[in-house]
Design an enzyme around this catalytic site. Structure first.
Site, short mmCIF file in Angstrom:
data_model
loop_
_atom_site.label_atom_id
_atom_site.label_comp_id
_atom_site.label_asym_id
_atom_site.label_seq_id
_atom_site.Cartn_x
_atom_site.Cartn_y
_atom_site.Cartn_z
N GLU A 148 0.87 -0.99 -0.21
CA GLU A 148 -0.08 0.04 -0.01
C GLU A 148 0.74 1.27 -0.08
OE1 GLU A 148 -3.27 1.94 2.88
OE2 GLU A 148 -2.25 0.37 3.52
N GLU A 231 -8.90 9.39 6.63
CA GLU A 231 -8.83 8.52 7.63
C GLU A 231 -9.09 9.07 8.66
OE1 GLU A 231 -5.97 4.61 6.44
OE2 GLU A 231 -4.89 6.44 7.50
#
Length: 359
Positions: A148, A231
Site C-alpha cells: 500500500e 482516515e
C-alpha cells in the site's frame, strides 16, 4: 377576437408550459450512504463509506464529482488505527470494481496515471487526508494487496503513518517525508506532506516508482486501484473530496532498461569468481538483483550480498551497508563458485523486477 380563438390560444400556452416542465426534469439527488460497507457508482468511479474500524454511525453523501462526510460519530485512540476510510476510487477493492475499470493493470504497461484531487478540510477533527495506491504481484480484485502506498495530503492531530521515518524525497516536484512499515497484513510506504495540500494534479506512477526503488514492488506487479479519501480518528463531519479524477495511459510492455550491470569473471578448471556492479539510472533504497546461473554452476560463497539459492534462478540482496544506491551511484558484490562443462555467463539481469543492460 372571439371566445373560441382565445380558448385555443390558452390551450396552446398550457401545452407548451407542460412540455417545458417535462424537458426541465430535476437533477438526480445526491446519494447518502450510512451502511458500513455501502457504496455507490459515480460516473466511472466508486464512492464507498468503508467504516471498518468502529461501530459508530458514519454517513457520507455523494456529490457531483466526489463526496462529503455528513455524520461521523464516535472516536478511537490516536495511537491505533482510524475509524474508517471513506473514499472514491477507480479499480477494484474487495471485488467492488469501478465501471469499465482499466485496473488492475501491470505496472510495466502503464505509461502515466494522471490524477487530480481537491479536498475540503475542517479544524475540529483528528484525521489524515490520504490518497491510496494498491499494488500486488497478481491482478487481484479481492482481499488485501501486498503493498500500500499512502500519500498524506494533510495530517491533523497526534497521528502518524505505519512504521518509522526513513528519509525524505522529492516526488512530483514536492518534498515528502517517507515512512515504511507493515500493518500486519501488508507493507506500507507513506509520503507525508510537510504542510497541507488542498489540491494537486500529478502522475501516480512517480510514487509507484518510489515503492519499486524501496524494494516494495517491481514492474511485473499490478496496480489494482487508486483511492482518495480520509482516515478519521475523531469526528470528521464536513470533510470532503470536492473532485477526483484518474486516467491511465498505456505504456510499453517492455520498458527501457533502468540500470546497467557489469559482470566480470575469473575462471580456472572447475571454479570461478564473479564480480558484479549495479549502476541504476535513479536512486534505489533496498535492491534485489535476479539472474539465472547457467547449468552446471553452483555458488559456494558470496561477499557484499547474500545470493540464494546456490544454483538456477538466483537473487542477490544487499547487506546492511550497501542497501541504498544514490543517484548516479553503483554497488558491487561478488561470489565464488564451481562449474562443470563449458563456462558461460548469465545473459539477463533484473533490478527490482526491471530489466538491465549487461556489459
Amino acid at each position: 377576437m372571439n371566445r373560441t380563438s382565445t380558448l385555443h390560444r390558452l390551450f396552446v400556452v398550457v401545452i407548451l408550459a407542460m412540455a417545458s416542465l417535462t424537458v426541465a426534469a430535476p437533477a438526480q439527488a445526491d446519494v447518502q450512504l450510512c451502511e458500513q460497507w455501502g457504496s455507490a457508482i459515480q460516473d466511472k468511479y466508486v464512492v464507498q463509506n468503508n467504516r471498518w474500524g468502529t461501530s459508530a454511525t458514519q454517513c457520507i453523501e455523494t456529490t457531483g464529482s466526489g463526496f462529503r462526510i455528513v455524520r461521523a460519530d464516535g472516536s478511537v485512540p490516536t495511537n491505533g488505527p482510524p475509524k474508517s476510510y471513506p473514499s472514491i476510487f477507480i479499480g477494484c477493492h474487495y471485488t467492488n470494481c469501478s465501471p469499465g475499470s482499466p485496473l488492475p493493470a501491470q505496472i510495466s504497461t502503464i505509461g502515466r496515471l494522471n490524477s487530480s484531487i481537491s479536498y475540503t478540510y475542517t479544524g475540529d477533527s483528528i484525521y489524515n487526508a490520504s490518497y491510496d495506491i494498491w499494488l500486488d504481484p497478481t491482478p487481484k480484485r479481492d482481499g488485501v494487496n501486498k503493498t500500500e502506498i499512502m500519500i498524506w495530503f494533510n495530517r491533523v492531530g497526534p497521528i502518524q503513518p505505519i512504521g518509522r521515518p526513513v528519509g525524505t524525497a522529492t516526488v512530483g516536484g514536492r518534498s515528502w517525508e517517507i515512512w515504511t512499515g507493515n500493518n500486519g497484513g501488508n507493507d506500507v510506504i507513506s509520503f507525508v506532506a510537510p504542510a497541507a495540500i488542498g489540491s494537486w494534479s500529478f502522475d501516480v506512477m512517480d510514487f509507484v516508482d518510489q515503492a519499486i526503488s524501496h524494494g516494495l514492488a517491481n514492474a511485473s506487479w499490478y496496480l489494482t486501484s487508486v483511492q482518495a479519501g480520509f482516515e478519521p480518528w475523531q469526528n470528521g463531519t464536513g470533510l470532503a473530496v470536492n473532485s477526483f479524477s484518474a486516467a491511465v495511459e498505456n505504456g510499453s510492455e517492455n520498458p527501457p532498461p533502468t540500470c546497467k550491470v557489469a559482470y566480470t569473471t575469473n575462471t580456472w578448471s572447475g571454479g570461478f569468481t564473479a564480480d558484479v556492479t549495479i549502476s541504476p539510472t535513479s536512486p534505489v533504497n533496498g535492491w534485489s538483483l535476479a539472474f539465472t546461473l547457467p547449468p552446471g554452476q553452483t555458488i559456494t560463497n558470496a561477499w557484499n550480498a547474500t545470493v540464494t539459492p546456490a544454483t538456477g534462478a538466483v537473487t542477490a540482496r544487499p547487506v546492511d551497508h550497501n542497501a541504498s544506491i544514490p543517484p548516479n551511484g553503483s554497488r558491487s558484490f561478488g561470489f565464488q563458485g564451481t562449474y562443470t562443462g563449458a563456462f558461460t555467463r548469465p545473459t539477463t539481469f533484473t533490478l527490482n523486477g526491471t530489466p538491465c543492460t549487461v556489459t
